[in-house]
Each structure stands twice: as C-alpha cells, then as structure tokens.
Design a protein around this motif. Structure first.
Motif, mmCIF file in Angstrom:
data_model
loop_
_atom_site.group_PDB
_atom_site.id
_atom_site.type_symbol
_atom_site.label_atom_id
_atom_site.label_comp_id
_atom_site.label_asym_id
_atom_site.label_seq_id
_atom_site.Cartn_x
_atom_site.Cartn_y
_atom_site.Cartn_z
ATOM 1 N N SER A 171 -12.007 12.672 -5.789
ATOM 2 C CA SER A 171 -12.877 11.534 -6.122
ATOM 3 C C SER A 171 -12.320 10.716 -7.282
ATOM 4 C CB SER A 171 -14.278 12.043 -6.491
ATOM 5 O OG SER A 171 -14.177 12.930 -7.597
ATOM 6 N N GLY B 141 -9.200 8.632 -9.644
ATOM 7 C CA GLY B 141 -8.337 7.480 -9.389
ATOM 8 C C GLY B 141 -7.170 7.839 -8.492
ATOM 9 N N VAL B 142 -6.400 8.846 -8.878
ATOM 10 C CA VAL B 142 -5.230 9.258 -8.084
ATOM 11 C C VAL B 142 -5.696 9.854 -6.753
ATOM 12 C CG1 VAL B 142 -3.226 10.800 -8.012
ATOM 13 C CG2 VAL B 142 -3.881 9.705 -10.170
ATOM 14 N N SER C 212 -16.839 17.285 -6.957
ATOM 15 C CA SER C 212 -18.129 17.884 -7.280
ATOM 16 C C SER C 212 -19.197 17.311 -6.340
ATOM 17 C CB SER C 212 -18.476 17.681 -8.750
ATOM 18 O OG SER C 212 -18.372 16.329 -9.087
ATOM 19 N N ASN D 275 -20.058 13.724 -5.518
ATOM 20 C CA ASN D 275 -19.008 12.864 -4.949
ATOM 21 C C ASN D 275 -18.549 13.278 -3.548
ATOM 22 O OD1 ASN D 275 -18.871 11.085 -7.115
ATOM 23 N ND2 ASN D 275 -17.540 12.468 -8.272
ATOM 24 N N TYR E 141 -16.012 21.890 -5.444
ATOM 25 C CA TYR E 141 -15.254 22.907 -6.194
ATOM 26 C C TYR E 141 -16.118 23.722 -7.157
ATOM 27 C CZ TYR E 141 -15.066 19.573 -10.135
ATOM 28 O OH TYR E 141 -15.388 18.708 -11.150
ATOM 29 N N VAL F 192 0.476 16.461 -10.171
ATOM 30 C CA VAL F 192 0.818 15.247 -10.925
ATOM 31 C C VAL F 192 0.665 15.476 -12.429
ATOM 32 C CG1 VAL F 192 0.198 13.730 -9.014
ATOM 33 C CG2 VAL F 192 -1.507 14.233 -10.774
ATOM 34 N N ASN F 193 0.269 16.689 -12.807
ATOM 35 C CA ASN F 193 0.072 16.991 -14.234
ATOM 36 C C ASN F 193 1.395 17.446 -14.863
ATOM 37 O OD1 ASN F 193 -2.655 16.265 -14.185
ATOM 38 N ND2 ASN F 193 -3.185 18.252 -13.300
ATOM 39 N N ALA G 115 5.125 15.933 -10.165
ATOM 40 C CA ALA G 115 5.390 14.558 -9.730
ATOM 41 C C ALA G 115 4.998 13.550 -10.789
ATOM 42 C CB ALA G 115 4.616 14.274 -8.442
ATOM 43 N N HIS H 263 -14.906 12.112 -15.255
ATOM 44 C CA HIS H 263 -15.812 12.091 -14.095
ATOM 45 C C HIS H 263 -16.207 10.662 -13.734
ATOM 46 C CE1 HIS H 263 -16.204 16.396 -13.631
ATOM 47 N NE2 HIS H 263 -16.377 16.506 -14.928
#
Ligand SMILES: NC(=O)c1ccc[n+]([C@@H]2O[C@H](COP(=O)([O-])OP(=O)(O)OC[C@H]3O[C@@H](n4cnc5c(N)ncnc54)[C@H](OP(=O)(O)O)[C@@H]3O)[C@@H](O)[C@H]2O)c1
Length: 324
Positions: A155, A157-158, A178, A181, A196, A239-240, A263, A308
C-alpha cells in the motif's frame, strides 16, 4: 530562488526556506523549473543525518527532494532528447541539491516527458517510488508473465507502483498491507492481499517466484521468512539498501537456491518513458494523499515519518498546477 535548505541535521524544524542562487546545468544536465516535488522517506532520513555511510556523501547546507515535475528551462550542450519548454518528470542528482526548490538540475538521462494525463502535482509523486519498484521487480527480479510475486508494503509509495507494474506485466500478485488498506491494494490489481498484522504470510504462501520487500521493515529474520516462501531459482529483492543482508539470510538464500538482491533505484529515462506510457494508457494510477505548500514542508515530513501514508505526498512549489 526559494529552496528548502538544511543547514544542520535534525527534526522537521531544521528545514528553512531560503533565497539561494539558481543552479546552472552541466553539459549533460537540464535545469528544470520545479512545479511540484514528491516527498519520500529518504528526504527525512537525510534531514535527520542518515547513517554514517550515506552521511559521508552529503554536504551541508543542502536542498532536499529527489522527485520533480516541472518545465525544462535550459538544456546542457550535450543534451539531445530534452529541450526548453518540455514538461518533464524525473529525479535530480542524488544526493546533491534536490527538488524542494523553484529550480533544480539533474542529469538529462534521469528525466523524461511527464505523463500527459497527469498534472504536475500528480506527476511529481511518480519518479522515485516508481523507479524503485521498476528496478526491484524487473531489473533484479526479472519478473515474467504468469509468475507469482509477493509485494511487502504493497500500500506504500513503492509497493503500490510495484503491484500495478507487476499486474501490467501479467504476473499473479500477492500484496501485504494492514487491514485498512486491503481493499486499496485489491483495487490496484492485487489478486490476493495478506493483512500482515493478523496473518503469517510464511504459513500460507509457497512457490513464489519473486518477493519484493518494499515495507520499512528492517529485520533479517523477516527476510529469512520471505526466502522460505520462494521456489528454487526465485529471487528475494529488498529496496532497503541501508540495511544489509546478514549471514543467516545469505545462508538461507544459498540453501534454498534463490537469488537475493538489494535494489537501489536506477533513474533511467527509458523506464520513465515506459512508466509514462502505462499511466497514460490507464494501466497505472497515481494516488495523491495530500499536497502541501512549500511553507508546510515540516508537516509533509511528519506525515511521511508515520510510514502509513496511503498514496503519495507532494509539495506544490509553483502554486499553479497546469495540466498538459
Ligand atoms: N532503494 C531505494 O532506492 C528506495 C527508494 C525509495 C524507498 N525505499 C525504501 O522503500 C521502503 C518503502 O518506501 P515508501 O516510499 O513506499 O514508503 P511509504 O509510502 O511510507 O510506505 C510504507 C508502507 O509500508 C507499510 N508498513 C508500515 N509499517 C510496516 C510494518 N511494520 N510491516 C510491514 N509493512 C509496514 C505501510 O503499509 P500499511 O499502512 O498498510 O501498514 C506503508 O504502506 C522504505 O523502507 C524506503 O526506505 C528505497
């Protein structure tokens, strides 16, 4: 020109609007009059001083923001594809001075003509998050039609771009979000959504081709669970990039015979063009959560820091948002 400057690292209050000299483009850069700037987590991570390794690349004072939509006012001598007057979106040079300013410069190859169907405010919410999703699922994940992908942080941006790109590629998409969403992620096109907070994804999933970690979770134990749901030959992409894989994760990947990758977004013009086509074809939607005037940049950061926000946060810089 007006720009949001950071002279010292700290909370939202360290950002000040100052008058500074307009930047000049190098031969391979464009100077863009910024109409709107996206707001991303990296902005407040850097504002707060980031981690040691990223901090070593930063210079104070600096202008934040790496997500721009605006109009090209000058193109360097080597620039061929873009010219003054073009309505563009893209990513200013990272981690140099950014897009929380009336003008910014960036490599011309990091900008493309913005989607015609979006105004500048909407377009500013696209580049960084969308390019990160694209890099993760296609450049690293090599996602193919018919494959099954799990998108964590679906949910966000990425994640919301990743869901839509994966669907447009013909993949089977499972999102994690969550409860509030779940319907939103289904509307984006996910075939299944896992809450989750109440469901253990590792108990219900197996034989996944690609997992994209696009949630803010920085926990290698959680990553090991994600590796466990992959099929042999699959790929785990996070992506982290600021949170490296540990030995346990590397061993788990080796044992499962899967690829694991971190990434960092690649700001490629060709991908921005493809993303604009998908948006103009109605295959990818951009939800703007809130638009802030430049003077309220601190509130925009406080909102982003909650982790969030459904949809994108944008700073309106030119005040007038004009549709192409
Ligand atoms: N590598 C790069 O170049 C790059 C570029 C951009 C972003 N990033 C990283 O990508 C991640 C996502 O960024 P973003 O801009 O998409 O952020 P965002 O818009 O704030 O979205 C974060 C999403 O994560 C979910 N979330 C929050 N807490 C969670 C938790 N404890 N467990 C699982 N999910 C949780 C939220 O979903 P719910 O609200 O539904 O809970 C939210 O939608 C961040 O870690 C960011 O640092 C990396």
């Amino acid at each position: 020109m007006k720009a949001v400057r950071v002279n010292e690292y700290g909370g939202p209050e360290v950002m000040k609007i100052e008058d500074i000299a307009q930047p000049a483009p190098a031969s391979d850069e464009v100077l863009v009059e910024v109409y709107a700037s996206g707001v991303n987590p990296v902005d407040w991570v850097i504002r707060s001083g980031a981690n040691e390794s990223l901090r070593s690349f930063l210079t104070l004072p600096m202008t934040l923001g790496w997500d721009a939509a605006g109009v090209v006012v000058e193109a360097g001598s080597e620039v061929t594809y873009l010219k003054p007057g073009d309505q563009v979106y893209g990513v200013p040079n990272f981690p140099g001075d950014g897009s929380y300013a009336e003008y910014c410069v960036g490599k011309a190859t990091q900008f493309a003509i913005k989607p015609r169907s979006l105004d500048f405010t909407q377009a500013a919410g696209v580049p960084l998050a969308a390019l990160t999703a694209w890099t993760g699922i296609f450049a690293h994940g090599d996602l193919q039609p018919g494959q099954r992908i799990l998108i964590q942080g679906a949910s966000g941006g990425v994640g919301s771009f990743a869901v839509q790109f994966a669907k447009s590629k013909g993949a089977y998409v499972i999102g994690m979000a969550s409860a509030d969403n779940v319907n939103y992620v289904k509307q984006l096109g996910a075939d299944e959504v896992i809450d989750y907070k109440t469901q253990q994804f590792e108990s219900v999933l197996r034989d996944i081709d690609v997992v994209l970690e696009a949630s803010p979770t920085r926990n290698n134990r959680e990553r090991v669970k994600a590796v466990a749901v992959l099929k042999e030959g699959g790929t785990f992409v996070s992506v982290n990039t600021d949170f490296p894989f540990n030995d346990e994760l590397m061993e788990a990947g080796k044992a499962k015979k899967v690829k694991v990758a971190l990434a960092a977004n690649q700001p490629q013009q060709e991908w921005l063009k493809e993303i604009a086509e998908l948006i103009d074809a109605g295959k990818v939607q951009v939800l703007i959560n809130k638009v802030f005037p430049l003077e309220q940049v601190a509130d925009a950061h406080r909102a982003s820091e909650t982790w969030h926000v459904k949809g994108r946060l944008v700073l309106n810089i030119k005040k007038i948002s004009i549709t192409a």
